[in-house]
Design an enzyme around this catalytic site. Structure first.
Site, mmCIF file in Angstrom:
data_model
loop_
_atom_site.group_PDB
_atom_site.id
_atom_site.type_symbol
_atom_site.label_atom_id
_atom_site.label_comp_id
_atom_site.label_asym_id
_atom_site.label_seq_id
_atom_site.Cartn_x
_atom_site.Cartn_y
_atom_site.Cartn_z
ATOM 1 N N TYR A 67 0.883 -1.204 0.062
ATOM 2 C CA TYR A 67 0.104 -0.124 -0.070
ATOM 3 C C TYR A 67 0.827 1.127 -0.157
ATOM 4 O O TYR A 67 0.248 2.285 -0.224
ATOM 5 C CB TYR A 67 -1.124 0.009 1.109
ATOM 6 C CG TYR A 67 -1.823 -1.218 1.185
ATOM 7 C CD1 TYR A 67 -3.049 -1.271 0.214
ATOM 8 C CD2 TYR A 67 -1.730 -2.114 1.933
ATOM 9 C CE1 TYR A 67 -4.062 -2.327 0.285
ATOM 10 C CE2 TYR A 67 -2.669 -3.344 2.202
ATOM 11 C CZ TYR A 67 -3.825 -3.331 1.134
ATOM 12 O OH TYR A 67 -4.529 -4.471 1.446
ATOM 13 N N HIS A 72 -4.698 6.164 -1.162
ATOM 14 C CA HIS A 72 -5.332 5.849 0.229
ATOM 15 C C HIS A 72 -4.148 6.332 1.400
ATOM 16 O O HIS A 72 -4.878 6.215 2.823
ATOM 17 C CB HIS A 72 -5.908 4.610 0.523
ATOM 18 C CG HIS A 72 -7.215 4.542 0.823
ATOM 19 N ND1 HIS A 72 -8.026 5.548 1.155
ATOM 20 C CD2 HIS A 72 -7.913 3.161 1.693
ATOM 21 C CE1 HIS A 72 -8.978 5.133 1.661
ATOM 22 N NE2 HIS A 72 -9.156 4.022 1.920
ATOM 23 N N PHE A 117 -5.481 -1.223 9.890
ATOM 24 C CA PHE A 117 -5.875 -1.097 8.254
ATOM 25 C C PHE A 117 -7.130 0.164 8.349
ATOM 26 O O PHE A 117 -7.745 0.321 9.520
ATOM 27 C CB PHE A 117 -6.469 -2.532 7.807
ATOM 28 C CG PHE A 117 -5.628 -3.172 7.294
ATOM 29 C CD1 PHE A 117 -5.091 -2.945 5.946
ATOM 30 C CD2 PHE A 117 -4.745 -4.159 7.896
ATOM 31 C CE1 PHE A 117 -4.070 -3.935 5.501
ATOM 32 C CE2 PHE A 117 -3.756 -5.024 7.694
ATOM 33 C CZ PHE A 117 -3.611 -4.910 6.449
ATOM 34 N N ASN A 119 -10.126 0.831 7.689
ATOM 35 C CA ASN A 119 -11.614 0.780 8.009
ATOM 36 C C ASN A 119 -11.673 0.826 9.538
ATOM 37 O O ASN A 119 -12.784 0.717 9.947
ATOM 38 C CB ASN A 119 -12.349 -0.276 7.329
ATOM 39 C CG ASN A 119 -12.328 0.222 5.911
ATOM 40 O OD1 ASN A 119 -12.074 1.221 5.479
ATOM 41 N ND2 ASN A 119 -13.065 -0.708 5.044
ATOM 42 N N ASN A 165 -14.359 5.779 5.052
ATOM 43 C CA ASN A 165 -14.559 4.600 6.121
ATOM 44 C C ASN A 165 -13.423 4.787 7.169
ATOM 45 O O ASN A 165 -14.084 4.615 8.425
ATOM 46 C CB ASN A 165 -14.445 3.450 5.320
ATOM 47 C CG ASN A 165 -15.590 3.052 4.664
ATOM 48 O OD1 ASN A 165 -16.497 3.621 4.979
ATOM 49 N ND2 ASN A 165 -15.532 2.119 3.763
#
Length: 249
Positions: A67, A72, A117, A119, A165
């Protein structure tokens, strides 16, 4: 956006601000950037330094190499820029977050990158705020925003989750309170009919990264102004100057 799972272990935090004071350092700046402030400028901030509550700056993202460098994860990158510029090491794992402690001027700050993570970011943030008894108006969350033009920033004193989120999780774990500042980092809209969930996991090209680096420097200066001179001056610096730039194009 689909739910990503996983978490890293946490351990009992060390005593608050037991680390040596970080030495502020400047990033390379553009000609128009405001120079770094000396530590003495923090004297304008009211209150005894020993009793002053820390600022908590939280960057949102997903842990793991896969990631890194994606849209994000701009919240993580913003925290890394602050850490590098202020000489703060994100070397402690506390409440499922990588945490660094230091100072800007005489004001204590904490930097955090939740490892839960995206969310489930609130699991970490809620515990950090509760354990260290940080006032919500000194909890600043930094995250990606699809609704802002690419590399533009928006600093607000409070608000909703806007469909993000990670922010939704944080609000849930702060007992539904929305009264905490947030620095939104624009990543633009997905092209064509691309699924936003796929778009936010795309990396940046070279030109985009250069624009983003400039935005990160603006964010760093906003953090310094916020800690030393207050939220309102920081918001004026971020929001008004960018509006003027866009009108003059």
């Amino acid at each position: 956006m689909r739910l990503l799972s996983g978490a890293s272990a946490s351990r009992l935090p060390s005593p608050l601000f037991s680390l040596p004071r970080a030495r502020p350092r400047c990033m390379p700046t553009s000609a128009s950037a405001t120079p770094c402030r000396a530590s003495s400028s923090s004297a304008a901030v009211a209150g005894d330094g020993a009793a002053r509550k820390p600022w908590l700056f939280v960057g949102l993202g997903n842990p793991g190499k896969v990631y890194q460098g994606t849209r994000h994860n701009v919240g993580f990158e913003m925290i890394d820029v602050i850490a590098e510029a202020e000489g703060i090491s994100l070397s402690s794992m506390q409440f499922k977050a990588m945490v660094g402690k230091g100072r800007i001027g005489d004001s204590p700050i904490m930097l955090a990158k939740p490892q839960t993570f995206m969310n489930a970011s609130g699991e970490s943030v809620g515990q950090l705020v509760s354990y260290f008894k940080i006032p919500l108006n000194q909890v600043v969350v930094m995250y990606d925003d699809l609704d802002l033009p690419f590399a533009k920033l928006r600093l607000l004193p409070k608000g909703g989750h806007g469909g993000h989120n990670g922010m939704r999780s944080i609000i849930n774990h702060l007992k539904q309170s929305r009264d905490f500042p947030r620095l939104r980092i624009g990543i633009g809209r997905p092209p064509g009919k691309m699924d936003p969930a796929n778009f936010v996991l795309r990396p940046f090209n070279k030109k985009e990264q250069e624009e983003l680096d400039f935005a990160f420097h603006r964010g760093l200066e906003a953090v310094r102004i916020m800690v030393l001179e207050g939220f309102n001056k920081s918001a004026t610096y971020v929001n008004t100057s960018q509006a003027s730039e866009m009108l003059n194009r």
